[in-house]
Enzyme design. Structure first.
Site, PDB file in Angstrom:
ATOM      1  N   ASP A   1      22.066   0.270 -21.953  1.00  0.00           N
ATOM      2  CA  ASP A   1      22.384  -0.288 -20.644  1.00  0.00           C
ATOM      3  C   ASP A   1      23.762  -0.936 -20.562  1.00  0.00           C
ATOM      4  O   ASP A   1      23.979  -1.836 -19.755  1.00  0.00           O
ATOM      5  CB  ASP A   1      21.307  -1.313 -20.255  1.00  0.00           C
ATOM      6  CG  ASP A   1      21.287  -1.601 -18.764  1.00  0.00           C
ATOM      7  OD1 ASP A   1      21.735  -0.753 -17.991  1.00  0.00           O
ATOM      8  OD2 ASP A   1      20.820  -2.692 -18.384  1.00  0.00           O
TER       9      ASP A   1
ATOM     10  N   CYS B   1       0.412   6.838  -3.486  1.00  0.00           N
ATOM     11  CA  CYS B   1       0.526   5.384  -3.672  1.00  0.00           C
ATOM     12  C   CYS B   1       1.867   4.869  -3.153  1.00  0.00           C
ATOM     13  O   CYS B   1       2.922   5.445  -3.432  1.00  0.00           O
ATOM     14  CB  CYS B   1       0.371   5.043  -5.152  1.00  0.00           C
ATOM     15  SG  CYS B   1       0.535   3.276  -5.513  1.00  0.00           S
TER      16      CYS B   1
ATOM     17  N   CYS C   1       4.373  -0.205  -4.558  1.00  0.00           N
ATOM     18  CA  CYS C   1       5.667  -0.804  -4.886  1.00  0.00           C
ATOM     19  C   CYS C   1       6.559  -0.929  -3.663  1.00  0.00           C
ATOM     20  O   CYS C   1       7.340  -1.886  -3.540  1.00  0.00           O
ATOM     21  CB  CYS C   1       6.366   0.005  -5.983  1.00  0.00           C
ATOM     22  SG  CYS C   1       6.705   1.732  -5.549  1.00  0.00           S
TER      23      CYS C   1
ATOM     24  N   CYS D   1      17.964  -5.740  -2.435  1.00  0.00           N
ATOM     25  CA  CYS D   1      17.076  -5.954  -3.581  1.00  0.00           C
ATOM     26  C   CYS D   1      17.276  -7.358  -4.144  1.00  0.00           C
ATOM     27  O   CYS D   1      18.405  -7.788  -4.400  1.00  0.00           O
ATOM     28  CB  CYS D   1      17.358  -4.906  -4.647  1.00  0.00           C
ATOM     29  SG  CYS D   1      16.443  -5.144  -6.182  1.00  0.00           S
TER      30      CYS D   1
ATOM     31  N   CYS E   1       2.327  -1.907  -9.799  1.00  0.00           N
ATOM     32  CA  CYS E   1       2.131  -0.493 -10.124  1.00  0.00           C
ATOM     33  C   CYS E   1       0.781  -0.269 -10.811  1.00  0.00           C
ATOM     34  O   CYS E   1       0.495  -0.881 -11.843  1.00  0.00           O
ATOM     35  CB  CYS E   1       3.252   0.008 -11.025  1.00  0.00           C
ATOM     36  SG  CYS E   1       3.079   1.753 -11.492  1.00  0.00           S
TER      37      CYS E   1
END
Length: 352
Positions: free
Chosen positions: A139, A196, A199, A219, A253
C-alpha cells in the site's frame, strides 16, 4: 518445480501469519487502469492527487517492473474481536477504524512479506534459479492491490469496493510480492455479492454513487484521514463520533461470518483506542499526540487534523459537558482546529 515451490511458499506464508495466497500475472488487471482513470477524471479522488500520478504503473503492473513474471498476493487478517459498531452508540467516545487501533500495518505486513520473499529466493536458488528477484509492496507504491488480489483468486471487490472472500470475510490487509519467477497462477475470484446492498445502505454519507463505485469526497475514511482543511459543514454532522476512518461498510458485510481470526498481537486492538474519551483527546498537544500514537498509522495525519476530527465528534455528541473542551480551542494556532471548535460549541448550544 514451480508447482512444488508454490505449494511450499504457501506453507511458509501461513507459518508467517498470512491466511491466504494467490498468484496472477502482471497483465491480469487489464481494465483496472481505465476504471481508475474514470474515477480520477470525475474528481472522485478529492485531494488525493497521488492517485492521478504514475497512472500507467497503477493500471499495468508490467510497466511498473517489466521483468516481473508473477505477482504473489497475500492476505493478513485483522478481524476485530469486539463489535466495531458498538462505539457508535456512545457519543462521548471516539470511533477509530479497527485497522488503526494498534501498530501501523505497513510496517508489520512488510516485514513479514520480506521474510517470505527471502525464503522464496533461497528456495529458488536451491533449484538453480539463483538470479531470481523480488519486490515487495504494502500500500505504499503505485500498485492496485485490490484488483490484483481479485485476479489472484483471494476474493472479489464487493459493492463497497473493498476486497472480500468466501473464506476471509473482508477484514484483511493485502501484501504483494512481485517476482521474476514463473509461478502457476490461480483462477480469479468470482463476484458473489448477489442482491445484497448492506454496505451501500449503511453508509452515513451516501458515498456510494452506485454499487462498486465510491465517491471518496463523501467517504468518512477519506474525510477524516486524507482531507486537509475544514470538512464541508453539510457533512460534519454525518461524521458522528468517527474520528479516524470508518468501518460501517466492512462491519455489516454478511461474508464476515467466515472471517479469519487475526494472529498478530501487533494488529490486535489496544484497549485505550477502542472507545477513547473525546474530551481527553481534544486536549492533546503535539508532543502528547505523537507519544500516544507512536507506531500507529494515526500519527501520519498529525495532531491538528486529528483534533479537528475530535471536535466534530464533540459537536455531534450533544454532550454539553464537553463545551469547555471545545471553548478551550477557540484560539488554537491552527485555524481549521479553531473553526471546528467554534462549530462544535455552537452545536452544543454555546454561542462562541
Amino acid at each position: 518445480m514451480s508447482s512444488a515451490l508454490k505449494k511450499a511458499l504457501f506453507q511458509r506464508a501461513t507459518e508467517e501469519g498470512f491466511a491466504a495466497m494467490g498468484v496472477c500475472r502482471p497483465d491480469a488487471i487489464a481494465h483496472a487502469g481505465d476504471r481508475l482513470q474514470e474515477f480520477v477524471d470525475a474528481g472522485m479522488h478529492g485531494q488525493m492527487a497521488w492517485m492521478g500520478e504514475r497512472m500507467a504503473w497503477r493500471g499495468n503492473p508490467a510497466a511498473l517492473w517489466p521483468d516481473a513474471r508473477s505477482i504473489i498476493m497475500l492476505a493478513e487478517p485483522y478481524t476485530p474481536t469486539h463489535d466495531p459498531m458498538a462505539v457508535l452508540g456512545k457519543p462521548d467516545k471516539g470511533a477509530i477504524s479497527v485497522y488503526a487501533q494498534n501498530r501501523d500495518y505497513h510496517d508489520v505486513v512488510k516485514k513479514r512479506l520480506k521474510r517470505v520473499g527471502r525464503w522464496l529466493l533461497d528456495e529458488a536458488a536451491k533449484s538453480g534459479s539463483d538470479t531470481a528477484q523480488i519486490k515487495v509492496f504494502v500500500d505504499t507504491a503505485p500498485v492496485m492491490e485490490k484488483p490484483l488480489g481479485a485476479a489472484a483468486g483471494l476474493g472479489w471487490q464487493g459493492k463497497h469496493t473493498n476486497l472480500l472472500g468466501r473464506e476471509l470475510g473482508n477484514w484483511f490487509f493485502l501484501g504483494a510480492i512481485f517476482t521474476t519467477l514463473d509461478l502457476p497462477t490461480d483462477p480469479p475470484g468470482i463476484e458473489r455479492c448477489g442482491s445484497c446492498t448492506a454496505c451501500l445502505d449503511v453508509c452515513p454519507t451516501d458515498a456510494f454513487v452506485a454499487p462498486f463505485r465510491l465517491d471518496a469526497r463523501r467517504c468518512i475514511s477519506y474525510l477524516t484521514i486524507e482531507h486537509k482543511g475544514p470538512v464541508d459543514p453539510a457533512l460534519r454532522e454525518k461524521l458522528g463520533n468517527r474520528i479516524y476512518g470508518c468501518d460501517d461498510c466492512l462491519a455489516v458485510c454478511p461474508w464476515n461470518k467466515f472471517a479469519v481470526t487475526g494472529r498478530d498481537a501487533k494488529l490486535a486492538a489496544r484497549a485505550d483506542l477502542v472507545e477513547p474519551e473525546l474530551g481527553a483527546l481534544s486536549r492533546l498537544e503535539d508532543a502528547q499526540f505523537r507519544s500516544l500514537f507512536s507506531g500507529s498509522p494515526i500519527k501520519r495525519i498529525g495532531r491538528n487534523r486529528f483534533v479537528r476530527n475530535v471536535l466534530y465528534a464533540i459537536g455531534n455528541s450533544l454532550e454539553q459537558r464537553l463545551i469547555p473542551d471545545a471553548e478551550a480551542l477557540f484560539d488554537d494556532p491552527d485555524p481549521v482546529v479553531a473553526d471546528a471548535a467554534r462549530w462544535a460549541a455552537g452545536r452544543l448550544g454555546d454561542k462562541p
